[in-house]
Enzyme design. Structure first.
Site, PDB file in Angstrom:
ATOM      1  N   GLY A  30       8.216   1.831  -2.674  1.00 35.26           N
ATOM      2  CA  GLY A  30       6.938   1.236  -2.298  1.00 35.26           C
ATOM      3  C   GLY A  30       6.082   1.013  -3.527  1.00 35.26           C
ATOM      4  O   GLY A  30       6.247   1.697  -4.540  1.00 35.26           O
ATOM      5  N   HIS A  41       1.364   6.472   2.300  1.00 35.36           N
ATOM      6  CA  HIS A  41       1.184   6.703   0.858  1.00 35.36           C
ATOM      7  C   HIS A  41       0.657   5.429   0.179  1.00 35.36           C
ATOM      8  O   HIS A  41      -0.281   5.484  -0.623  1.00 35.36           O
ATOM      9  CB  HIS A  41       2.539   7.134   0.274  1.00 35.36           C
ATOM     10  CG  HIS A  41       2.592   7.277  -1.215  1.00 35.36           C
ATOM     11  ND1 HIS A  41       2.948   8.453  -1.845  1.00 35.36           N
ATOM     12  CD2 HIS A  41       2.352   6.379  -2.226  1.00 35.36           C
ATOM     13  CE1 HIS A  41       2.910   8.273  -3.157  1.00 35.36           C
ATOM     14  NE2 HIS A  41       2.570   7.029  -3.416  1.00 35.36           N
ATOM     15  N   GLU A  42       1.256   4.279   0.524  1.00 33.07           N
ATOM     16  CA  GLU A  42       0.861   3.023  -0.130  1.00 33.07           C
ATOM     17  C   GLU A  42      -0.537   2.575   0.296  1.00 33.07           C
ATOM     18  O   GLU A  42      -1.317   2.077  -0.523  1.00 33.07           O
ATOM     19  CB  GLU A  42       1.889   1.921   0.150  1.00 33.07           C
ATOM     20  CG  GLU A  42       3.309   2.197  -0.335  1.00 33.07           C
ATOM     21  CD  GLU A  42       3.393   2.621  -1.792  1.00 33.07           C
ATOM     22  OE1 GLU A  42       2.538   2.202  -2.595  1.00 33.07           O
ATOM     23  OE2 GLU A  42       4.297   3.404  -2.137  1.00 33.07           O
ATOM     24  N   CYS A  50       5.583   9.259  -6.941  1.00 33.05           N
ATOM     25  CA  CYS A  50       4.795   8.039  -7.086  1.00 33.05           C
ATOM     26  C   CYS A  50       5.142   7.392  -8.417  1.00 33.05           C
ATOM     27  O   CYS A  50       5.255   8.087  -9.428  1.00 33.05           O
ATOM     28  CB  CYS A  50       3.310   8.391  -7.034  1.00 33.05           C
ATOM     29  SG  CYS A  50       2.227   6.964  -7.186  1.00 33.05           S
ATOM     30  N   LEU A  51       5.294   6.066  -8.415  1.00 31.64           N
ATOM     31  CA  LEU A  51       5.638   5.374  -9.658  1.00 31.64           C
ATOM     32  C   LEU A  51       4.514   5.507 -10.690  1.00 31.64           C
ATOM     33  O   LEU A  51       4.764   5.362 -11.889  1.00 31.64           O
ATOM     34  CB  LEU A  51       5.933   3.894  -9.383  1.00 31.64           C
ATOM     35  CG  LEU A  51       7.202   3.622  -8.549  1.00 31.64           C
ATOM     36  CD1 LEU A  51       7.337   2.135  -8.257  1.00 31.64           C
ATOM     37  CD2 LEU A  51       8.446   4.154  -9.241  1.00 31.64           C
ATOM     38  N   HIS A  97      -3.189   4.210  -1.593  1.00 33.51           N
ATOM     39  CA  HIS A  97      -3.441   3.604  -2.909  1.00 33.51           C
ATOM     40  C   HIS A  97      -4.552   2.554  -2.822  1.00 33.51           C
ATOM     41  O   HIS A  97      -5.328   2.391  -3.765  1.00 33.51           O
ATOM     42  CB  HIS A  97      -2.181   2.921  -3.440  1.00 33.51           C
ATOM     43  CG  HIS A  97      -1.253   3.820  -4.211  1.00 33.51           C
ATOM     44  ND1 HIS A  97      -1.634   4.464  -5.364  1.00 33.51           N
ATOM     45  CD2 HIS A  97       0.049   4.165  -3.999  1.00 33.51           C
ATOM     46  CE1 HIS A  97      -0.600   5.179  -5.829  1.00 33.51           C
ATOM     47  NE2 HIS A  97       0.421   5.020  -5.013  1.00 33.51           N
ATOM     48  N   GLN A 131      -1.612  -0.330  -8.403  1.00 31.29           N
ATOM     49  CA  GLN A 131      -0.711   0.310  -9.368  1.00 31.29           C
ATOM     50  C   GLN A 131      -0.325  -0.619 -10.518  1.00 31.29           C
ATOM     51  O   GLN A 131       0.167  -0.156 -11.547  1.00 31.29           O
ATOM     52  CB  GLN A 131       0.567   0.809  -8.675  1.00 31.29           C
ATOM     53  CG  GLN A 131       0.321   1.973  -7.729  1.00 31.29           C
ATOM     54  CD  GLN A 131       1.611   2.447  -7.102  1.00 31.29           C
ATOM     55  OE1 GLN A 131       2.047   1.911  -6.098  1.00 31.29           O
ATOM     56  NE2 GLN A 131       2.242   3.439  -7.705  1.00 31.29           N
TER      57      GLN A 131
HETATM   58 ZN    ZN Z   1       2.292   5.895  -5.199  1.00 34.65          ZN
END
Ligand code: ZN
Length: 200
Positions: A73, A164-165, A122-123, A168, A78
């Protein structure tokens, strides 16, 4: 968390149809992913008002960047874009077809009372993982790239990922669910990582 390696046959390419498809593929690019702490990851993102060609390119870039990472995701903040758009593909089985999803202005409209604990990553917080408790199921409505309003009830990893996304988009990270000590420890590790990166 399971990751798909989508580098070879990129499903992002298959999603782009129409006369401009060739141009999109040609300009599609990997975008650098912001690393926590960064004020742009803390901001509430702006709603999308219209589906434009620029937005389609952004969505394709986000999918490309997510599959390349590899991740399941990615949210626009991000990559430093303060817009309410997320992409995801939580297909775990290697032989199953990919399912790239692009969600514009996604909103959680319902969550189950029962909860699930997933070890999240998380990226934007590379190589750090921690257990987070969230509702097992979440119903989400969003607009797709054709401008249609869509609604779906997500379960399991998909439910965790979509929550989660969407977090963000409201400037919230999974470490915000952890206790202050653990959160500070992870944040210090990321600050160190960024200092090392800056030095090259
Ligand atoms: Zn994340």
């Amino acid at each position: 968390m399971a990751h798909r390696d989508g580098c070879k046959e990129n499903p992002a390419h298959a999603r782009i149809a129409g006369p401009l498809a060739f141009a999109y593929v040609a300009v599609m690019a990997l975008r650098p992913i912001l690393i926590h702490p960064d004020p742009r990851l803390k901001k509430k993102a702006d709603p999308i008002t219209a589906v434009t060609d620029d937005l389609r390119v952004l969505a394709a870039d986000m999918l490309e960047t997510m599959y390349d990472a590899p991740g399941i995701g990615l949210a626009a903040p991000q990559i430093g874009v303060s817009k309410r758009i997320i992409v995801m593909d939580c297909v775990k089985e290697d032989d199953a077809p990919p399912r790239p999803l692009v969600l514009l202005n996604p909103e959680v409209t319902w969550t189950s009372e029962d909860t699930n604990t997933y070890e999240e990553g998380c990226l934007s917080i590379p190589d750090q993982f921690a257990d987070v408790v969230r509702p097992t199921q979440a119903e989400v409505t969003w607009m797709d790239l054709d401008g249609n309003q869509v609604s779906e009830k997500f379960d399991g990893l998909w439910a965790t990922c979509v929550q989660h996304e969407i977090d963000h988009l409201d400037g919230k990270l999974f470490i915000d669910y952890l206790g202050p000590l653990k959160r500070q420890m992870i944040t210090r590790k990321m600050q160190k990582l960024k200092r090392e990166k800056a030095r090259g």
